[in-house]
Design a protein around this motif. Sequence first.
Motif, PDB file in Angstrom:
ATOM      1  N   UNK A  21       0.807  -1.218   0.000  1.00  0.00           N
ATOM      2  CA  UNK A  21       0.000   0.000   0.000  1.00  0.00           C
ATOM      3  C   UNK A  21       0.845   1.276   0.000  1.00  0.00           C
ATOM      4  N   UNK A  22       1.997   1.247   0.660  1.00  0.00           N
ATOM      5  CA  UNK A  22       2.824   2.445   0.773  1.00  0.00           C
ATOM      6  C   UNK A  22       3.753   2.633  -0.419  1.00  0.00           C
ATOM      7  N   UNK A  23       4.501   1.594  -0.760  1.00  0.00           N
ATOM      8  CA  UNK A  23       5.491   1.730  -1.840  1.00  0.00           C
ATOM      9  C   UNK A  23       4.871   1.565  -3.224  1.00  0.00           C
ATOM     10  N   UNK A  24       3.720   0.897  -3.269  1.00  0.00           N
ATOM     11  CA  UNK A  24       3.032   0.590  -4.531  1.00  0.00           C
ATOM     12  C   UNK A  24       3.847  -0.329  -5.441  1.00  0.00           C
ATOM     13  N   UNK A  25       4.779  -1.085  -4.856  1.00  0.00           N
ATOM     14  CA  UNK A  25       5.528  -2.102  -5.584  1.00  0.00           C
ATOM     15  C   UNK A  25       4.862  -3.444  -5.313  1.00  0.00           C
ATOM     16  N   UNK A  26       4.811  -4.294  -6.344  1.00  0.00           N
ATOM     17  CA  UNK A  26       4.167  -5.584  -6.134  1.00  0.00           C
ATOM     18  C   UNK A  26       4.359  -6.549  -7.274  1.00  0.00           C
ATOM     19  N   UNK A  27       3.468  -7.538  -7.327  1.00  0.00           N
ATOM     20  CA  UNK A  27       3.556  -8.639  -8.269  1.00  0.00           C
ATOM     21  C   UNK A  27       2.236  -8.818  -9.005  1.00  0.00           C
ATOM     22  N   UNK A  28       2.337  -9.258 -10.240  1.00  0.00           N
ATOM     23  CA  UNK A  28       1.173  -9.592 -11.054  1.00  0.00           C
ATOM     24  C   UNK A  28       1.083 -11.119 -11.098  1.00  0.00           C
ATOM     25  N   UNK A  29      -0.071 -11.649 -10.765  1.00  0.00           N
ATOM     26  CA  UNK A  29      -0.232 -13.092 -10.645  1.00  0.00           C
ATOM     27  C   UNK A  29      -1.221 -13.598 -11.695  1.00  0.00           C
ATOM     28  N   UNK A  30      -0.783 -14.567 -12.485  1.00  0.00           N
ATOM     29  CA  UNK A  30      -1.612 -15.260 -13.484  1.00  0.00           C
ATOM     30  C   UNK A  30      -2.298 -14.340 -14.499  1.00  0.00           C
ATOM     31  N   UNK A  31      -1.519 -13.595 -15.282  1.00  0.00           N
ATOM     32  CA  UNK A  31      -2.126 -12.726 -16.301  1.00  0.00           C
ATOM     33  C   UNK A  31      -2.521 -13.530 -17.542  1.00  0.00           C
ATOM     34  N   UNK A  32      -3.749 -14.035 -17.542  1.00  0.00           N
ATOM     35  CA  UNK A  32      -4.186 -14.969 -18.574  1.00  0.00           C
ATOM     36  C   UNK A  32      -4.533 -14.366 -19.920  1.00  0.00           C
ATOM     37  N   UNK A  33      -4.851 -13.078 -19.975  1.00  0.00           N
ATOM     38  CA  UNK A  33      -5.247 -12.440 -21.230  1.00  0.00           C
ATOM     39  C   UNK A  33      -5.318 -10.933 -21.003  1.00  0.00           C
ATOM     40  N   UNK A  34      -5.632 -10.216 -22.059  1.00  0.00           N
ATOM     41  CA  UNK A  34      -5.895  -8.782 -22.016  1.00  0.00           C
ATOM     42  C   UNK A  34      -4.778  -7.978 -21.342  1.00  0.00           C
ATOM     43  N   UNK A  35      -3.583  -8.088 -21.891  1.00  0.00           N
ATOM     44  CA  UNK A  35      -2.437  -7.342 -21.351  1.00  0.00           C
ATOM     45  C   UNK A  35      -2.749  -5.855 -21.261  1.00  0.00           C
TER      46      UNK A  35
END
Length: 104
Positions: A21-35
Amino acid sequence: MILQATVTKYIPTNAYIYADNETKHGFLIDPGAQAGKLLELIREKGLTIEAILLTHGHFDHIGAVSELQETLKIPVYMGWARRGGSMPRIPSGISRPRPTSPSY
């Protein structure tokens, strides 16, 4: 924060973003479509995605990986045990996981 986005190419599936929430850094999990839809959400929220994490290699979980990896210039990781079964090898454009040791 955890964000959920339903993406669809052949079948609807959920992609997730887990970010601090503070740094706004994170991970994207299972991007199956619609990049494009996922990139818009990332930009709209002002997030920095550090890596793509895959729970497994089915087409509805990896469909947008190549475009997102190329656009965001980030690594992609999938657990070794999750590669088997219906996907005998990692598709081109997806980085092989690097073994790491916990730092705790």
